[in-house]
Design a protein around this motif. Structure first.
Motif, mmCIF file in Angstrom:
data_model
loop_
_atom_site.group_PDB
_atom_site.id
_atom_site.type_symbol
_atom_site.label_atom_id
_atom_site.label_comp_id
_atom_site.label_asym_id
_atom_site.label_seq_id
_atom_site.Cartn_x
_atom_site.Cartn_y
_atom_site.Cartn_z
ATOM 1 N N SER A 1 -5.157 8.713 -4.213
ATOM 2 C CA SER A 1 -4.757 9.955 -4.865
ATOM 3 C C SER A 1 -4.821 11.091 -3.853
ATOM 4 N N ARG A 2 -4.057 12.134 -4.110
ATOM 5 C CA ARG A 2 -4.055 13.327 -3.268
ATOM 6 C C ARG A 2 -3.968 14.549 -4.174
ATOM 7 N N SER A 3 -4.700 15.588 -3.802
ATOM 8 C CA SER A 3 -4.612 16.865 -4.500
ATOM 9 C C SER A 3 -4.215 17.939 -3.496
ATOM 10 N N PHE A 4 -3.301 18.807 -3.903
ATOM 11 C CA PHE A 4 -2.836 19.864 -3.013
ATOM 12 C C PHE A 4 -2.463 21.087 -3.844
ATOM 13 N N ARG A 5 -2.122 22.165 -3.159
ATOM 14 C CA ARG A 5 -1.829 23.426 -3.843
ATOM 15 C C ARG A 5 -0.504 24.002 -3.345
ATOM 16 N N ILE A 6 0.215 24.623 -4.245
ATOM 17 C CA ILE A 6 1.447 25.310 -3.893
ATOM 18 C C ILE A 6 1.087 26.750 -3.517
ATOM 19 N N GLY A 7 1.495 27.164 -2.323
ATOM 20 C CA GLY A 7 1.183 28.504 -1.840
ATOM 21 C C GLY A 7 2.177 29.540 -2.346
ATOM 22 N N LYS A 8 2.277 30.640 -1.638
ATOM 23 C CA LYS A 8 3.162 31.732 -2.042
ATOM 24 C C LYS A 8 4.621 31.271 -2.022
ATOM 25 N N ALA A 9 5.431 31.903 -2.867
ATOM 26 C CA ALA A 9 6.829 31.511 -3.039
ATOM 27 C C ALA A 9 7.698 32.130 -1.952
ATOM 28 N N THR A 10 7.731 31.455 -0.804
ATOM 29 C CA THR A 10 8.550 31.907 0.320
ATOM 30 C C THR A 10 9.846 31.099 0.346
ATOM 31 N N VAL A 11 10.964 31.785 0.393
ATOM 32 C CA VAL A 11 12.269 31.135 0.470
ATOM 33 C C VAL A 11 13.058 31.784 1.603
ATOM 34 N N LEU A 12 13.616 30.961 2.482
ATOM 35 C CA LEU A 12 14.447 31.444 3.582
ATOM 36 C C LEU A 12 15.900 31.184 3.222
ATOM 37 N N LYS A 13 16.757 32.203 3.368
ATOM 38 C CA LYS A 13 18.180 32.063 3.077
ATOM 39 C C LYS A 13 18.965 32.349 4.357
ATOM 40 N N VAL A 14 19.755 31.374 4.783
ATOM 41 C CA VAL A 14 20.476 31.484 6.057
ATOM 42 C C VAL A 14 21.975 31.500 5.805
ATOM 43 N N GLY A 15 22.631 32.537 6.316
ATOM 44 C CA GLY A 15 24.087 32.612 6.275
ATOM 45 C C GLY A 15 24.652 32.136 7.599
ATOM 46 N N ILE A 16 25.203 30.935 7.599
ATOM 47 C CA ILE A 16 25.780 30.390 8.832
ATOM 48 C C ILE A 16 26.943 31.254 9.300
ATOM 49 N N ASP A 17 27.688 31.774 8.336
ATOM 50 C CA ASP A 17 28.854 32.605 8.671
ATOM 51 C C ASP A 17 28.504 34.079 8.872
ATOM 52 N N THR A 18 27.354 34.521 8.334
ATOM 53 C CA THR A 18 26.958 35.928 8.513
ATOM 54 C C THR A 18 25.973 36.099 9.656
ATOM 55 N N HIS A 19 25.415 34.975 10.148
ATOM 56 C CA HIS A 19 24.489 34.975 11.286
ATOM 57 C C HIS A 19 23.201 35.749 10.968
ATOM 58 N N GLN A 20 22.761 35.644 9.693
ATOM 59 C CA GLN A 20 21.554 36.344 9.276
ATOM 60 C C GLN A 20 20.647 35.394 8.483
ATOM 61 N N MET A 21 19.342 35.560 8.644
ATOM 62 C CA MET A 21 18.357 34.888 7.813
ATOM 63 C C MET A 21 17.627 35.949 6.994
ATOM 64 N N SER B 1 0.844 -1.192 0.000
ATOM 65 C CA SER B 1 0.000 0.000 0.000
ATOM 66 C C SER B 1 0.881 1.244 0.000
ATOM 67 N N ALA B 2 0.276 2.383 -0.362
ATOM 68 C CA ALA B 2 1.028 3.633 -0.483
ATOM 69 C C ALA B 2 0.411 4.712 0.384
ATOM 70 N N ASN B 3 1.276 5.497 1.012
ATOM 71 C CA ASN B 3 0.863 6.693 1.742
ATOM 72 C C ASN B 3 1.491 7.897 1.056
ATOM 73 N N ILE B 4 0.661 8.868 0.704
ATOM 74 C CA ILE B 4 1.123 10.012 -0.072
ATOM 75 C C ILE B 4 1.084 11.283 0.769
ATOM 76 N N SER B 5 2.133 12.067 0.676
ATOM 77 C CA SER B 5 2.110 13.418 1.242
ATOM 78 C C SER B 5 2.697 14.374 0.206
ATOM 79 N N PRO B 6 2.206 15.611 0.189
ATOM 80 C CA PRO B 6 1.317 16.294 1.137
ATOM 81 C C PRO B 6 -0.080 15.670 1.185
ATOM 82 N N GLY B 7 -0.810 16.012 2.240
ATOM 83 C CA GLY B 7 -2.144 15.505 2.410
ATOM 84 C C GLY B 7 -3.156 16.203 1.512
ATOM 85 N N GLU B 8 -4.365 15.651 1.512
ATOM 86 C CA GLU B 8 -5.438 16.190 0.678
ATOM 87 C C GLU B 8 -5.724 17.650 1.033
#
Length: 336
Positions: free
Chosen positions: A173-193, A82-89
């Motif tokens: 089957s599962r149907s889902f939606r892609i929300g707003k295009a949020t991207v987080l960028k983390v500088g490990i050496d700059t200590h900023q997100m 059997s199969a389990n699909i994510s994201p959820g419905e």
């Protein structure tokens, strides 16, 4: 009995005149008599899993006296997959979210199972399946999903013959939606997100990441889950109880990034170091107010791009799909 078992009927001290083996639904097993008519052998064939058959044999002895015998037997049940699909419905997820299909057991024929999987979207998006373990396959777009994409994934496993005594369980089957295009960028050496939405910077947050011996991984991670609060215990990340580095505390606004225990969360105890130096055990810490804001703003499936350390993110330590080149990802398909 196995579905591919060879059946034999033997007449001891006589000759067989007829052998009939069939199920209630009329399915009949074919076979042939030996030249001496003392042995009947079934033809090579695969019998239906779980089916019960009745066998009747008719024979004559050396004196010409007729006799018969009958018995019943059952073909063993198949091993269901059997199969389990994510994201959820009806979920709304971020642009970095892979489609994840986890199977109840490792399919013996990955190519057969993969051929029963399909992804459709509006708008159409180029992507490919890639196996990340014997029992888990992901579908990843070539690039991040476009915001607003509607996606449907189907696993048509119902009665699918997989091989090695396995068959598909039910189709899902599962149907889902892609929300707003949020991207987080983390500088490990700059200590900023840096938090972007639709390509525009919406906030820059001072953070702290892993100190020496607990280096935070560079690479692309994906928010796997969100918890308003959780207990973090160092023994779960192989820091022994009683060690000078041991801890057990309740953290707020926790968002998981890796299976190994990297989170984004509130760390009010390290505000003085945030934006200046790395003091955590690998997590990304920030002030309570910033953690509350990012928790509400971000969602499961948002990519978090880390730079600034030599320790790499790996494929299976969470949703590490984006750390492979498109060419390398394609090689993980069972259809190759």
């Amino acid at each position: 009995m196995a579905p591919d078992a060879e059946l034999k009927v033997v007449a001891a001290g006589g000759k067989l005149t007829s052998v009939v083996i069939k199920a209630k639904d009329g399915t009949q097993i074919s076979g042939a008599l030996s030249p001496a008519a003392d042995v009947w052998t079934s033809s090579p064939q695969t019998l239906p899993f779980g089916q019960t058959f009745t066998a009747q044999a008719f024979a004559v002895d050396r004196e010409g006296v007729s006799t018969s015998a009958s018995t019943t037997f059952k073909v063993r049940n198949a091993d269901l997959v059997s199969a389990n699909i994510s994201p959820g419905e009806n979920a709304v997820v971020g642009v970095g979210m892979p489609i994840v299909v986890r199977f109840s057991r490792a399919p013996s024929d990955q190519a057969a199972v993969q051929s029963a999987l399909s992804v459709s979207s509006t708008p159409a998006v180029e992507g490919a399946w890639g196996w990340v373990s014997d029992s888990e396959v992901h579908w990843r777009p070539k690039n991040y999903w476009p915001a607003g994409t509607d996606v449907t994934v189907r696993a048509s496993l119902g009665d699918l013959s997989i091989g090695n005594d396995q068959t598909g369980s039910t189709s899902v089957s599962r149907s889902f939606r892609i929300g707003k295009a949020t991207v987080l960028k983390v500088g490990i050496d700059t200590h900023q997100m840096t938090v972007t939405s639709g390509g525009s910077v919406v906030r820059t947050i001072p953070i702290t990441t892993g100190k020496e011996r607990f280096t935070t991984r560079s690479g692309i991670k994906v928010i796997m889950s969100k918890e308003r609060s959780r207990i973090m215990d160092s023994v779960t990340v192989d820091i022994p109880s009683g060690s000078s580095e041991a801890y057990r505390l309740k953290v707020e606004y926790a968002m998981r990034l890796t299976n190994s225990g990297e989170f984004i969360h509130a760390a009010p105890w390290s505000v003085g170091a945030q934006g200046r130096r790395n003091v955590s055990h690998g997590c990304t810490g920030m002030s309570m107010s910033n953690a509350s804001w990012i928790y509400d703003f971000a969602k499961v499936g948002d990519p978090v791009e880390y730079t600034g350390s030599l320790k790499p993110m790996t494929l299976t330590n969470g949703y590490g799909d984006w750390n492979l080149s498109w060419k390398s990802w394609g090689k993980r398909s069972a259809a190759v």
